[in-house]
Scaffold this active site. Sequence first.
Site, short mmCIF file in Angstrom:
data_model
loop_
_atom_site.label_atom_id
_atom_site.label_comp_id
_atom_site.label_asym_id
_atom_site.label_seq_id
_atom_site.Cartn_x
_atom_site.Cartn_y
_atom_site.Cartn_z
N PHE A 150 0.81 -1.23 0.00
CA PHE A 150 0.00 0.00 0.00
C PHE A 150 0.83 1.27 0.00
O PHE A 150 0.36 2.33 -0.39
CB PHE A 150 -0.94 0.00 1.22
CG PHE A 150 -0.27 0.40 2.52
CD1 PHE A 150 -0.03 1.73 2.82
CD2 PHE A 150 0.14 -0.55 3.44
CE1 PHE A 150 0.59 2.11 4.00
CE2 PHE A 150 0.75 -0.19 4.63
CZ PHE A 150 0.98 1.14 4.91
N GLU A 177 -4.89 -3.79 -2.24
CA GLU A 177 -6.33 -3.58 -2.10
C GLU A 177 -6.63 -2.38 -1.20
O GLU A 177 -7.73 -1.86 -1.20
CB GLU A 177 -7.02 -4.85 -1.58
CG GLU A 177 -6.63 -5.30 -0.19
CD GLU A 177 -5.34 -6.16 -0.18
OE1 GLU A 177 -4.53 -6.04 -1.11
OE2 GLU A 177 -5.17 -6.94 0.79
N CYS A 282 9.54 1.62 3.63
CA CYS A 282 10.35 0.44 3.99
C CYS A 282 11.79 0.89 4.24
O CYS A 282 12.59 0.13 4.76
CB CYS A 282 10.30 -0.61 2.91
SG CYS A 282 11.06 -0.06 1.40
P1 NAD Z 1 1.15 -6.77 2.83
O1 NAD Z 1 2.15 -7.84 2.95
O2 NAD Z 1 0.00 -6.77 3.76
O3 NAD Z 1 0.52 -6.77 1.35
C1 NAD Z 1 1.32 -6.64 0.19
C2 NAD Z 1 0.61 -7.30 -0.98
O4 NAD Z 1 0.57 -8.71 -0.77
C3 NAD Z 1 -0.84 -6.87 -1.16
O5 NAD Z 1 -1.07 -6.69 -2.54
C4 NAD Z 1 -1.66 -8.02 -0.60
O6 NAD Z 1 -2.89 -8.19 -1.29
C5 NAD Z 1 -0.76 -9.22 -0.83
N1 NAD Z 1 -0.84 -10.22 0.24
C6 NAD Z 1 -0.78 -9.99 1.57
N2 NAD Z 1 -0.78 -11.15 2.25
C7 NAD Z 1 -0.82 -12.13 1.32
C8 NAD Z 1 -0.82 -13.56 1.39
N3 NAD Z 1 -0.80 -14.21 2.56
N4 NAD Z 1 -0.88 -14.27 0.25
C9 NAD Z 1 -0.92 -13.64 -0.95
N5 NAD Z 1 -0.91 -12.29 -1.07
C10 NAD Z 1 -0.85 -11.54 0.05
O7 NAD Z 1 1.95 -5.38 2.92
P2 NAD Z 1 1.37 -3.91 3.03
O8 NAD Z 1 0.82 -3.72 4.41
O9 NAD Z 1 0.52 -3.57 1.87
O10 NAD Z 1 2.73 -3.05 2.85
C11 NAD Z 1 3.56 -2.71 3.93
C12 NAD Z 1 4.73 -3.65 4.03
O11 NAD Z 1 5.48 -3.65 2.84
C13 NAD Z 1 5.72 -3.26 5.13
O12 NAD Z 1 6.11 -4.41 5.81
C14 NAD Z 1 6.88 -2.65 4.36
O13 NAD Z 1 8.13 -2.72 5.00
C15 NAD Z 1 6.87 -3.48 3.13
N6 NAD Z 1 7.54 -2.83 2.02
C16 NAD Z 1 8.75 -3.32 1.64
C17 NAD Z 1 9.44 -2.70 0.63
C18 NAD Z 1 10.79 -3.21 0.21
O14 NAD Z 1 11.29 -2.75 -0.79
N7 NAD Z 1 11.38 -4.15 0.90
C19 NAD Z 1 8.90 -1.59 -0.02
C20 NAD Z 1 7.65 -1.14 0.39
C21 NAD Z 1 6.98 -1.77 1.41
#
Ligand code: NAD
Length: 490
Positions: A150, A177, A282
Amino acid sequence: MAKRLMNYVNGQWVDSAASECAPVINPGTGEHFADAPLSSPAEVDAAVRAAVAAFKEWRRVPAPDRIQFLFKLKELLEDNLDALARSCTEECGKTYRESVGELRRAIENVEVACGIPLLMQGRNNEDIARGIDEHMFRQPIGVAAMVAPFNFPAMIPFWFLPYALATGNCFIVKPSEKCPVTQQRVFELVDRLGLPPGVLQLVNGAKETVDALLDHPDIRAISMVGSTPAARAIYARAAANGKRAQCQGGAKNPVLIMPDADMETATRILADSAFGCAGQRCLALSSGITIGAARDPFRGCFGEATRARRVGYGLDEDAETGAVISAESKARIERLIGIAEAEGARPIVDGRGQTVPGYEGGHFIFPTLLDGVPPQGEIARTEIFGPVFSLMHADTLEEGIAMVNDRAYGNMACIFTASGAAARKFRNEVRAGNVGINIGVAAPMAFFPFSGWADSFFGDLHGQAEHAVEFFTETKVVVERWPQEWSRQF
Ligand code: NAD
């Protein structure tokens, strides 16, 4: 009334058949303004079939012709930058200035991918044996998909999309989403490019939609960015299904502040890293480890900066820190601050329980500074993903580096110092893939890979630059012999 978002499949806007939707809420106001349909496996299949059909011709389009679409996309993104940045702020809560910054990074990736005729060149040797030559070509892998988080709704799909497209693949974006609106707007621009149908597609959804992408036999590669548990699970499922995968996970980024650092400069830069985007980058620095005599001066300066930070609605001009993504996230962050207190930390500045006048429905947490956070406790190790900065202390640089390396994540680590020797030692020994030296957000430019390590990354090739080019291509090696006597004599 909330707007129902559409999928973009086979060159058409399509209303998903899904009855279930994820609500999209403006974190700064609490307004529910859009709905993201949770697309079914059948809808994923329709998109993949369109991509497979498109790939047959798209892979044959010469690279110099493919990048013409990217030049056009860059122009459209530039022309629509203001609307896209506003959209980012409305769905994600960050300030308008931060949204503009994120769009600049997205555009930068389009620019870099325009160099694909050079970037995807192979290599060769004449006469590897007498009269025999050997060549390595890079060819597109086919259909690839990406799953977005997100917190950078405009930028993160662009760590992958321009490279996938330029190298001759067909690509499907599954936006977060929670923040799917900006990608919908991006695809309104994609729709104007005149690409062959099926080359770029957008499918909204959540876990079930992602699982359908992961299980689809015609998807060759998955790029994902999100939390560590999701990244780990997606990587495992993609790999079990024989796909290439690159999954960037969560983070907990530390910074060492050496006694010789310029405290004012360090404070200004670190306050933006810790509290910018409401701590939801991140690459946000969330743990400050003061070394030796740095403890008191840094704590004093940083406490003042924490108190002075202006919190507000992202579209208000003077806001420096916007809202966090949701009420749930706000409650989680407040609970973690409570755990920090129970572990013995002292809130020097406590940002809980405050509101922004005029935006009482928004999910705001004011910048929070915790002192004396125990390095072995839960708070020192948990990704808070909010505007909370934890102070810890070490007597020496060696001890500080050991504290940095004693953690599961490896997204980024930074040092503030005037000493080249200290900086060099830190750069060499620290277990992190992105390192900042007197820098608070060491975000690699698009022409470098975004290099998370350890629990912040699952895979081997990262997003952006030459890593993305390698990820979206496979190598073909040709060894050939053309004896003179087989040719007609001219
Ligand atoms: P999230 O893991 O909740 O969701 C990310 C995506 O994965 C979404 O599109 C979601 O629909 C999908 N998803 C979530 N759980 C899933 C599952 N069990 N199976 C399949 N799909 C799944 O993350 P978020 O809350 O949207 O984003 C924040 C997180 O992202 C933080 O932990 C942040 O550190 C990380 N992030 C990392 C980077 C990086 O480059 N390492 C960059 C940006 C954000």
